[in-house]
Design an enzyme around this catalytic site. Structure first.
Site, PDB file in Angstrom:
ATOM      1  N   TYR A   1       0.309  -1.029  -0.343  1.00  0.00           N
ATOM      2  CA  TYR A   1      -0.303   0.011   0.182  1.00  0.00           C
ATOM      3  C   TYR A   1       1.041   1.588  -0.246  1.00  0.00           C
ATOM      4  CZ  TYR A   1      -3.053   3.905   1.868  1.00  0.00           C
ATOM      5  OH  TYR A   1      -3.565   4.603   1.977  1.00  0.00           O
TER       6      TYR A   1
ATOM      7  N   GLU B   1      -3.638   7.377  -4.268  1.00  0.00           N
ATOM      8  CA  GLU B   1      -4.171   6.586  -3.334  1.00  0.00           C
ATOM      9  C   GLU B   1      -3.894   5.041  -4.311  1.00  0.00           C
ATOM     10  OE1 GLU B   1      -6.204   5.139   1.046  1.00  0.00           O
ATOM     11  OE2 GLU B   1      -7.808   4.628  -0.814  1.00  0.00           O
TER      12      GLU B   1
END
Ligand code: GDP
Ligand code: MN
Length: 396
Positions: free
Chosen positions: A118, A206
Site C-alpha cells: 500500500y 492512494e
C-alpha cells in the site's frame, strides 16, 4: 474532485510511474478490441475487467474480474457494464457502471510470488505538510489495518521547503522489506509518484495495491486520485476529467448557481450565508431535535435569484419537513433577502413545508416586517433561539 482509475493511471504514466496497462471501454465489443490491443502490446493472455466508478472496494462487490480468454472479456464486460455496483463506499443503492477498464494481468507466476503493498500520499493538515504512508498490508482495507495494526503503517513526512529526499524514499522501500531490483524500482516509483502528486495539486493519491510482480517490478495496480478543487483553475486539462454522472445531481445543480450545497440525511433544510454560520445553524437544528437535510451556503451576496435557486434545490429533497433560512445581513441587507424569499416563494408556487426565516444584522427589522406582511406561510424569528424553537414546533 475525484477521478476514475483509468484517468488516474493516465496521470501516473505521464509522470513516469509504472502502471498495470489498460484501455477503457464502454461496450463489450470495444472491451474485446482493447484486450486484443493489450495482447499485442504487452503479450498478456489473461486480462482483468474493472468497473470504473468513483468508489473503492470494487473487487469485493464483484466489479473486478479476471478474464482468461477474449470470450471471458466479452462476457464479464457485458455482466459488469450497466450493473448497479454496491461497495462499502457507494451506499446501499450502489453506482451504475458506465465504463470498464480492461487491463493486462500482472499477477503472472515467476521466480517469486507477486506481493501487494500500500502507498498513499496526502496532506497532513495537523503538521502542515504532505505525508507518505506505506504498508506491507496492501490490497486490504487500509482503514482496518490502521485501526487493528497501526504499527504496520509507515509514515514519512515531506518538508515542503525541501521536497522528498532520496533517503526518505529509500527508508520506505527498506521498511517494506524490499531488496535488489525491487528495492531500486520502489524508490523510483515513490519518487515519480510524489512528483505526480505535487505537480497535479492533488490532495490524495492512494495506490492500493502497489504490486511487486513475480519478476520484481513495482507497478500501480489501482489508483485513487483526488484533486484539489481550488487548484483546478491552473490545470485545465485535469478539470476536464470531471465526470458529473458520478456526483450527486443536486450538488451539481447547486454548483451551477454558485451555491455550496452538501446533501445530508436529515429533515430540516437550511439556507444560510457563510460557511461558519451554516455550521452553527446545523448545530442549532440538532439541539432543537431536528436533523439537517443539507448544508447550504448561499454566499455573501445572496439575492432573490440565489434564494430561489436554493429553495428549489432544498425542495427536491423529499425528506425535508421544514426549511430554516438563517441570514446575517452584513454585506447583504436583510430587507433585500426578505423580498427575495417572498418573491421566490411566489415564483415557486406551492411550498407545503413551513419556512422559518431568521434575519439578523443590517435592516433586520425591515426584513422581518416584509415577511410578516407578505401574508405567506412564512414565520420570521429574529433571534436564533426563537428560530430554533419554531423549528421544534413545526417538527412536533
Ligand atoms: P478495488 O477493489 O476497488 O480496490 O480494486 P483494485 O484495483 O484494487 O482490484 C481489486 C483486486 O483485484 C486486487 O487487490 C487484486 O487482488 C485483483 N487484481 C487486480 N489486478 C489483477 C491482475 O492483474 N491479476 C489478478 N489475478 N488479480 C488482479
Ligand atoms: Mn484497490
Amino acid at each position: 474532485m475525484n477521478i476514475h482509475e483509468y484517468q488516474a493511471k493516465d496521470i501516473l504514466k505521464k509522470y513516469g510511474v509504472s502502471i498495470q496497462e489498460g484501455i477503457v471501454a464502454d461496450n463489450p465489443e470495444k472491451a474485446v478490441e482493447a484486450a486484443k490491443q493489450l495482447h499485442a502490446e504487452t503479450g498478456t493472455d489473461w486480462y482483468v475487467v474493472k468497473a470504473q466508478i468513483h468508489a473503492g472496494g470494487r473487487g469485493k462487490g464483484g466489479g473486478v474480474k479476471l478474464a482468461k480468454s477474449l470470450d471471458d472479456v466479452k462476457e464479464l464486460s457485458d455482466q459488469i457494464l450497466g450493473m448497479q455496483l454496491v461497495t462499502h463506499q457507494t451506499g446501499p443503492e450502489g453506482k451504475e457502471v458506465h465504463k470498464v477498464l480492461i487491463t493486462q494481468d500482472v499477477y503472472y507466476p515467476g521466480e517469486s510470488e507477486p506481493k501487494e503493498y500500500y502507498l498513499g500520499i496526502l496532506l497532513d493538515r495537523a503538521k502542515g505538510c504532505n505525508v507518505i504512508m506505506a504498508s506491507t498490508e496492501g490490497g486490504m482495507d487500509i482503514e482496518e489495518v490502521a485501526e487493528k495494526t497501526p504499527e504496520k503503517i509507515i509514515k514519512e513526512w515531506v518538508d515542503p521547503g525541501i521536497g522528498l529526499q532520496g533517503f526518505q524514499a529509500r527508508k520506505i522501500a527498506f521498511a517494506l522489506g524490499l531488496e535488489g531490483a525491487a528495492f531500486k524500482d520502489m524508490v523510483k516509483f515513490i519518487y515519480a509518484l510524489y512528483n505526480a502528486y505535487e505537480s497535479t495539486d492533488a490532495s490524495l493519491f492512494e495506490i492500493n495495491p502497489v504490486l511487486k510482480t513475480s519478476d520484481n517490478r513495482i507497478i500501480a495496480v489501482d489508483a485513487k486520485v483526488n484533486l484539489d478543487d481550488n487548484a483546478l483553475f491552473r490545470h485545465k486539462d485535469l478539470a476536464e476529467l470531471r465526470d458529473i454522472t458520478e456526483e450527486d445531481p443536486l450538488e451539481v445543480e447547486a454548483g451551477k448557481s454558485g451555491l455550496n450545497y452538501v446533501k445530508l440525511d436529515g429533515n430540516v433544510g437550511c439556507m444560510v450565508n457563510g460557511a461558519g454560520l451554516a455550521m452553527a445553524t446545523m448545530d442549532i437544528i440538532k439541539l432543537s431535535g431536528g436533523e439537517p437535510a443539507n448544508f447550504l451556503d448561499v454566499g455573501g451576496g445572496a439575492n432573490a435569484k440565489t434564494v430561489e435557486a436554493g429553495f428549489r434545490i432544498i425542495l427536491k429533497d423529499p425528506n425535508v419537513k421544514a426549511i430554516l433560512i438563517n441570514i446575517f445581513g452584513g454585506i447583504v441587507r436583510c430587507d433585500r433577502v426578505a423580498s427575495g424569499v417572498v418573491e421566490a416563494y411566489k415564483n415557486i408556487g406551492s411550498i407545503d413545508v413551513p419556512i422559518i426565516v431568521r434575519l439578523q444584522g443590517t435592516n433586520a427589522e425591515e426584513g422581518a416586517k416584509i415577511i410578516e406582511e407578505s401574508g405567506l406561510k412564512v414565520s420570521s424569528a429574529i433571534v436564533l433561539k426563537d428560530a430554533a424553537q419554531k423549528v421544534k414546533e413545526v417538527l412536533e
